[in-house]
Design an enzyme around this catalytic site. Structure first.
Site, short mmCIF file in Angstrom:
data_model
loop_
_atom_site.label_atom_id
_atom_site.label_comp_id
_atom_site.label_asym_id
_atom_site.label_seq_id
_atom_site.Cartn_x
_atom_site.Cartn_y
_atom_site.Cartn_z
N ARG A 99 0.60 -1.07 0.03
CA ARG A 99 0.01 0.10 -0.10
C ARG A 99 0.94 1.38 -0.13
O ARG A 99 1.78 1.38 0.75
CB ARG A 99 -1.00 0.07 1.19
CG ARG A 99 -1.53 -1.30 1.53
CD ARG A 99 -2.07 -1.28 2.96
NE ARG A 99 -3.27 -0.25 3.12
CZ ARG A 99 -4.04 -0.14 4.15
NH1 ARG A 99 -3.50 -0.54 5.41
NH2 ARG A 99 -5.02 0.52 4.12
N GLY A 108 -7.23 7.72 -3.74
CA GLY A 108 -7.29 7.17 -4.99
C GLY A 108 -6.19 7.71 -5.81
O GLY A 108 -5.87 7.23 -7.23
N MET A 110 -2.75 6.88 -5.42
CA MET A 110 -1.74 5.99 -5.33
C MET A 110 -2.25 4.58 -5.34
O MET A 110 -3.44 4.28 -5.10
CB MET A 110 -0.90 6.08 -4.17
CG MET A 110 -0.44 7.46 -3.94
SD MET A 110 0.46 8.17 -5.26
CE MET A 110 2.11 7.59 -4.53
N ARG A 343 -7.56 8.13 9.47
CA ARG A 343 -6.92 9.27 9.24
C ARG A 343 -7.80 10.33 9.49
O ARG A 343 -9.03 10.10 9.52
CB ARG A 343 -6.40 9.34 7.63
CG ARG A 343 -7.61 9.25 6.73
CD ARG A 343 -7.32 9.23 5.39
NE ARG A 343 -8.25 8.57 4.46
CZ ARG A 343 -8.18 8.32 3.30
NH1 ARG A 343 -7.06 8.08 2.68
NH2 ARG A 343 -9.26 7.89 2.52
N HIS A 461 -15.16 7.51 -5.03
CA HIS A 461 -14.40 8.39 -5.59
C HIS A 461 -14.95 9.89 -5.81
O HIS A 461 -14.26 11.01 -5.29
CB HIS A 461 -13.72 8.00 -6.68
CG HIS A 461 -12.50 8.75 -7.43
ND1 HIS A 461 -12.86 9.95 -8.45
CD2 HIS A 461 -11.41 8.99 -7.14
CE1 HIS A 461 -11.63 10.66 -8.69
NE2 HIS A 461 -10.88 10.07 -7.85
N GLU A 750 -0.23 50.86 -5.78
CA GLU A 750 -0.56 49.74 -7.02
C GLU A 750 0.50 50.04 -7.91
O GLU A 750 0.56 49.22 -8.94
CB GLU A 750 -1.92 49.85 -7.43
CG GLU A 750 -2.56 51.23 -7.74
CD GLU A 750 -3.99 51.47 -7.91
OE1 GLU A 750 -4.33 50.46 -8.50
OE2 GLU A 750 -4.52 52.35 -7.94
N SER A 769 -3.65 51.75 0.80
CA SER A 769 -4.44 50.52 0.56
C SER A 769 -3.56 49.91 -0.64
O SER A 769 -3.52 50.67 -1.55
CB SER A 769 -5.73 50.97 0.10
OG SER A 769 -6.29 49.72 0.11
N THR A 772 -3.41 45.20 -4.97
CA THR A 772 -2.34 44.11 -5.56
C THR A 772 -2.78 43.55 -6.84
O THR A 772 -1.90 42.87 -7.32
CB THR A 772 -2.51 43.01 -4.38
OG1 THR A 772 -3.75 42.70 -4.04
CG2 THR A 772 -1.57 43.58 -3.39
N CYS A 841 -6.68 46.18 -0.88
CA CYS A 841 -8.04 45.92 -1.32
C CYS A 841 -8.08 45.23 -2.68
O CYS A 841 -9.17 45.16 -3.11
CB CYS A 841 -8.47 47.34 -1.64
SG CYS A 841 -7.73 48.39 -2.69
N TYR A 861 -5.47 46.13 8.10
CA TYR A 861 -6.74 45.36 7.53
C TYR A 861 -6.50 44.83 6.22
O TYR A 861 -5.66 45.08 5.50
CB TYR A 861 -7.89 46.19 7.50
CG TYR A 861 -7.69 47.32 6.58
CD1 TYR A 861 -8.27 46.99 5.40
CD2 TYR A 861 -7.57 48.61 6.93
CE1 TYR A 861 -8.37 48.04 4.27
CE2 TYR A 861 -7.36 49.62 5.87
CZ TYR A 861 -7.86 49.32 4.54
OH TYR A 861 -7.68 50.33 3.56
P1 ADP Z 1 -6.16 3.89 -0.31
O1 ADP Z 1 -5.12 4.79 -0.24
O2 ADP Z 1 -6.60 3.99 -1.64
O3 ADP Z 1 -7.09 4.04 0.75
P2 ADP Z 1 -5.50 1.40 0.82
O4 ADP Z 1 -3.88 1.11 1.03
O5 ADP Z 1 -5.97 1.89 1.90
O6 ADP Z 1 -5.46 2.44 -0.29
O7 ADP Z 1 -6.04 0.31 0.28
C1 ADP Z 1 -7.29 0.14 -0.23
C2 ADP Z 1 -8.20 -1.01 0.63
O8 ADP Z 1 -7.53 -2.10 0.31
C3 ADP Z 1 -8.35 -0.98 2.10
O9 ADP Z 1 -9.40 -0.01 2.30
C4 ADP Z 1 -8.53 -2.27 2.66
O10 ADP Z 1 -10.00 -2.59 2.26
C5 ADP Z 1 -7.87 -3.14 1.43
N1 ADP Z 1 -6.54 -3.57 2.09
C6 ADP Z 1 -5.48 -2.99 2.26
N2 ADP Z 1 -4.48 -3.70 2.73
C7 ADP Z 1 -4.95 -4.82 3.16
C8 ADP Z 1 -4.66 -6.09 4.19
N3 ADP Z 1 -3.86 -6.08 4.57
N4 ADP Z 1 -5.74 -6.83 4.36
C9 ADP Z 1 -7.11 -6.59 3.67
N5 ADP Z 1 -7.42 -5.61 3.08
C10 ADP Z 1 -6.46 -4.82 2.92
MG MG Z 2 -7.44 3.38 2.26
MG MG Z 3 -7.22 3.47 -3.51
#
Ligand code: ADP
Ligand code: MG
Ligand code: MG
Length: 891
Positions: A99, A108, A110, A343, A461, A750, A769, A772, A841, A861
């Site tokens: 991951r 989405g 990476m 997160r 997404h 200005e 004033s 910009t 301004c 200001y």
């Molecule tokens: P993103 O950054 O797109 O959220 P993640 O790395 O979180 O990608 O992976 C996407 C999904 O893949 C996770 O939400 C999880 O459901 C699944 N996943 C990732 N690692 C594992 C794992 N070790 N076991 C089971 N599912 C996993």
């Molecule tokens: Mg994730």
């Molecule tokens: Mg993803």
């Protein structure tokens, strides 16, 4: 002894090498997996390869540092010990996910690869060991797809095509209806796709898979999608992405398993309820991808009560620990819950405000932290127009409310078409209507006023990205049928074409045909509470740019503490006024001009009375006429004829005057203070209108603080002449009226020259004033109206980090401002022993980053458009709370 830094950090089994505050090094995902693991939340064991490795990988021309290999081997061994399985074991293999994860979350952007370690041999063993051959084969086909598409560049569609084909052959609807035998066939077809596209068979050595996958994550850091996302979000200065390798858990073993995503509070409105979706018997991205429509998390309470209770406990624990709303991912394998990610949850502005205020009430954070939590730009969301409840347009369909606010726009069906459309018609609103969106679509999504999809849930997404941007979005609206080829959208039996208007309400999920009127929002409830805390913290005052009493009143409601810029030019339009204005411009001599101006004066005065009344007790800065005169005359033959008729003069005279006023570069021509220097009667009329309006309003018992602002000066002599004339006239009027009125005369800075000689200018100015917009134009030598042809390229090629008309160019224009403030204050102090009031301004006054800069250089200001006043108030508070340090808020 090794001298290189630690490259690999392990986590799992209630312990971890890393911590939540190590995001820069471990990425957000890795740091939080470590944190969760060490506070006793169930997390499958794994390890994180640091962002420094990514950095070194690129430094070395896409080569991994040697010493990372033994560290990975050792960490993998630890995982094997904890799980009790061996990576690559044919009879009972350890499987892992690979991951990505940078310091800031990029939804989405990476690529993640699941089920890594499966091979032809291992799939048999795995199937036997789990007594679930179907699971093994399902996992294997997913691996070939994910590995192929993310690590080896095979088109995902090719795999998808095989899957759809097989489902058709087997006459089933859902993936889950495919049998083990079907999946065996599917694996065969996937492997063929892979071999054809890559030119070699799918790798049967798990280690080979692992290293290729790790490199793929590093490579994706520089992939188009990730680069584009960082550009739009203005993310710079990151080392790279980390790679997380983690033992797999399986949500696809059967009906006692599943996977889900959730927010610990509602990311749309901030309500303190558990909010999310899950799917039974599914793996990984299934919930997010919009393949099957997921179940709301509340259903889990019935389907898996034990897991649900455990999840509720973890929700509490995480919020208490992080003191912040979390976005979590989890998987249930055979009734056991595992957390896979946490997160800080992205949220709308509305939600951000409510959560920040409630967390203070719950005692988890203090007021200052709450103020720092909310991204000022996200307040846009609360300031978004809402649909007029009186509107007769009734909803024709309902989807899932994914990101609040209302938007109307013209239907566009692909992201590429949106980009094209926006280039041709930059001012027309776009509604992007799609089945679902994917990371390839972000550029087009960014240009749309709103997004409407026919599939997907709250975590799809489209929903996640739209919320991040504060863009109205409705997803999963199954009632709409999209035909991309035909360019049509069918809803409730009506067929709309590309370019037709459609409206969405992202707060309710409603979809309406046509364009719907919207109404203005207000600052109340939690929003007002947060703004109150912000006001306590900030040092900068916030004024507004307003030219009408209505705008002034609106801005006051939003907390404006005065008007920083009242433009007078629009006051010369309107039926009767424009005639008088044109008479003035076409007059042959001073007498003729004075006569025409006398007709204009009562109008001007009335306008100022209205504004002064609305701003009772607050300062009002009025800028004297600024644009070149030819802007008031028609340039086409027909218009010129009409004017000639109106004024009873020959057409030729109008034509001649237009020709005479023609300028090659009007921006640098006869405008600003140059007008009243050549035609003093213009300035006189305006000063008379301002001061006599002030006298009248004050006589009526209100408090008035007019500030006369002279635009576009470059030399102190220009200012001196106009200032002295204005003061003489104003004092005469005040004396004659017998009504005391305080007023100031100041100038705009200005023109770069004015900033350079600010000390001299300040001897004659009671305030500065910074304008910009012009200052940026003249410092860069860019005409703001003509940058369209090159700014795109400049930003793409990183010649400029941001459009300097949106956010102050601190490095260049900023120097002029800093110098102007410092020297201006010194000059005023030396000559008059007075504090020089300084503000801004230009439109930058409402840009949070620019507001931070204004705070740093010690302005009194900022002034911005009415709807940005709350944004500026919050940005000013954050600048003050950060005092030189970094702004703590999440991007
Ligand atoms: P993103 O950054 O797109 O959220 P993640 O790395 O979180 O990608 O992976 C996407 C999904 O893949 C996770 O939400 C999880 O459901 C699944 N996943 C990732 N690692 C594992 C794992 N070790 N076991 C089971 N599912 C996993
Ligand atoms: Mg994730
Ligand atoms: Mg993803």
């Amino acid at each position: 002894m090794s001298t290189h830094p630690k490259y690999v950090y392990s986590f799992g089994g209630g312990k971890a090498d890393g911590r939540a505050d190590m995001k820069e090094l471990l990425g957000g995902k890795g740091a939080n997996l470590a944190e969760m693991s060490s506070i006793g939340i169930p997390v499958p064991p794994g390890f994180t390869i640091t962002t420094e490795v990514c950095h070194d990988y690129y430094e070395a021309g896409r080569k991994l540092p040697e010493s990372v290999k033994p560290e990975v081997e050792a960490a993998l061994k630890k995982v094997e010990e904890q799980v009790g399985k061996k990576f690559g074991d044919a009879s009972d293999p350890l499987l892992v996910s690979v991951r990505s994860g940078a310091a800031l979350s990029m939804p989405g952007m990476m690529n993640t690869i699941l089920n890594l370690g499966l091979t032809d041999a291992a799939v048999e063993g795995f199937g036997k060991k789990t007594n679930n051959l179907r699971l093994a084969l399902d996992s294997y086909r997913r691996l070939i797809d994910m590995f192929g598409s993310t690590a080896m560049g095979v088109e995902h569609e090719l795999f998808e095509h095989e899957l759809t084909g097989l489902k058709k052959e087997k006459k089933v609807k859902e993936d889950t209806e495919l049998t083990a035998d079907d999946l065996k066939e599917l694996v065969k077809r996937y492997k063929a796709v892979y071999q054809k596209a890559v030119g070699e068979p799918f790798p049967q050595d798990p280690k080979d898979q692992l290293w290729k996958a790790i490199m793929a994550v590093f490579n994706s850091w520089m992939g188009n999608k990730a680069v584009e996302y960082r550009r739009i979000e203005r993310i710079t200065g990151l080392k790279g992405t980390a790679v997380n390798v983690q033992a797999m858990v399986f949500g696809n073993t059967g009906d006692n398993s599943g996977t889900g995503v959730a927010f610990t509070r509602d990311p749309n409105n901030g309500e303190n309820t558990f909010y999310g979706d899950y799917l039974i018997n599914a793996q990984g991205e299934d919930v997010v991808a919009g393949i099957r429509t997921p179940e709301p998390i509340s259903r889990l309470h019935e389907e898996m009560p034990k897991v649900y209770d455990q999840l509720m406990d973890i929700r509490q624990k995480l919020e208490k620990h992080y003191k912040e709303m979390q976005d979590i991912e989890f998987t249930v394998q055979d009734g056991t819950l595992y957390m896979l990610q946490t997160r800080t949850g992205k949220r709308t502005g509305t939600s951000a405000v409510r959560i920040a205020v409630e967390l203070v009430k719950e005692g988890l954070i203090d007021e200052k932290t709450a103020v720092q939590r909310v991204n000022p730009e996200s307040l846009n969301h609360l300031l978004l127009p809402q649909l007029d409840p009186k509107s007769k347009n009734k909803p024709v369909a309902q989807g899932i409310a994914a990101s609040p606010g209302a938007a109307s726009g013209k239907i566009i069906l692909t992201a590429e078409a949106a980009v094209e459309f926006a280039e041709k018609h930059p001012d027309e609103p776009i509604m992007l209507v799609r089945k679902e969106t994917s990371p390839e679509d972000v550029a087009g999504m960014h240009l749309a006023k709103g997004i409407l999809t026919s599939t997907g849930g709250k975590a799809s997404h489209a929903a996640v990205v739209a919320r991040g941007w504060g863009k109205p979005c409705v997803v999963g609206c199954e009632a709409i049928k999209i035909d991309e080829k035909a360019g049509t959208v069918t809803i409730a039996g009506k067929t709309l074409k590309v370019g037709d208007y459609i409206t969405i309400n992202g707060t309710t999920g409603d979809v309406m045909i046509g364009q719907v009127e919207t109404i203005d929002p207000s600052v109340s409830g939690d929003f007002a509470v947060l703004m109150g805390w912000a006001d306590k913290a900030r040092k900068l005052k916030v004024r507004t740019n307003a030219d009408t009493p209505a705008d002034a009143a609106k801005a006051r409601e939003f907390g404006a503490e005065g008007i920083g810029l009242c433009r007078t030019e629009h006051m010369f339009f309107g039926d009767e006024r424009i005639v008088a204005m044109r008479k003035m411009i076409l007059a042959d001599d001073t007498k003729g001009r004075e006569a025409a101006l006398a007709a204009l004066e009562p109008f001007q005065k009335k306008d100022f009375v209205g504004i002064f009344e609305a701003m009772d007790g607050l300062p009002v800065t009025i800028r004297l006429l600024d644009p070149p005169l030819h802007e008031f005359l028609p340039h086409d033959a027909k218009g010129q004829e009409t004017v000639a008729k109106e004024l009873g003069i020959p057409v030729q005279k109008v034509k001649d005057r237009v020709e005479q006023l023609h300028e090659f570069n009007p921006m640098l021509g006869f405008r600003g203070c140059r007008l009243p220097i050549v035609y003093p009667e213009i300035g006189d009329m305006q000063v008379r209108a301002i001061i006599s309006a002030a006298i009248d309003v004050k006589k009526a018992g209100k408090s008035v603080l007019p500030e006369i602002m002279i635009p576009l000066i470059g030399t102190v002599a220009e200012l001196k002449i106009l200032k002295e004339r204005a003061i003489k006239l104003a004092d005469e009027l005040i004396k004659a009226s017998g009504q005391k009125v305080e007023y100031l005369v100041g100038t705009m800075i200005e023109i770069p020259r004015a900033a350079l000689v600010a000390d001299k200018v300040a001897e004659e100015a009671q305030f500065f004033s910074f304008g910009t917009n012009d200052l940026t134009q003249m410092t860069f030598g860019f005409s703001r109206d003509d940058i369209k042809s090159f700014m795109g390229t400049y930003l793409k090629e990183k010649i400029l980090p941001v459009d300097p008309f949106q956010s102050i160019d601190v490095e260049g224009v900023g120097q002029l401002i800093e110098w102007g403030v410092k020297r201006g204050r010194e000059g005023r102090k030396a000559k008059h022993n007075e504090h020089l009031k300084v503000g801004i301004c230009g439109e930058h006054g409402g840009d949070p980053d620019s507001v931070v800069f204004c705070h740093k250089v010690g302005m009194d200001y900022v002034s911005c458009s009415p709807f940005r006043v709350p944004i500026a108030r919050l940005a000013a508070a954050q600048a003050s709370l950060a005092e030189g340090g970094k702004i703590a808020r999440d991007k």
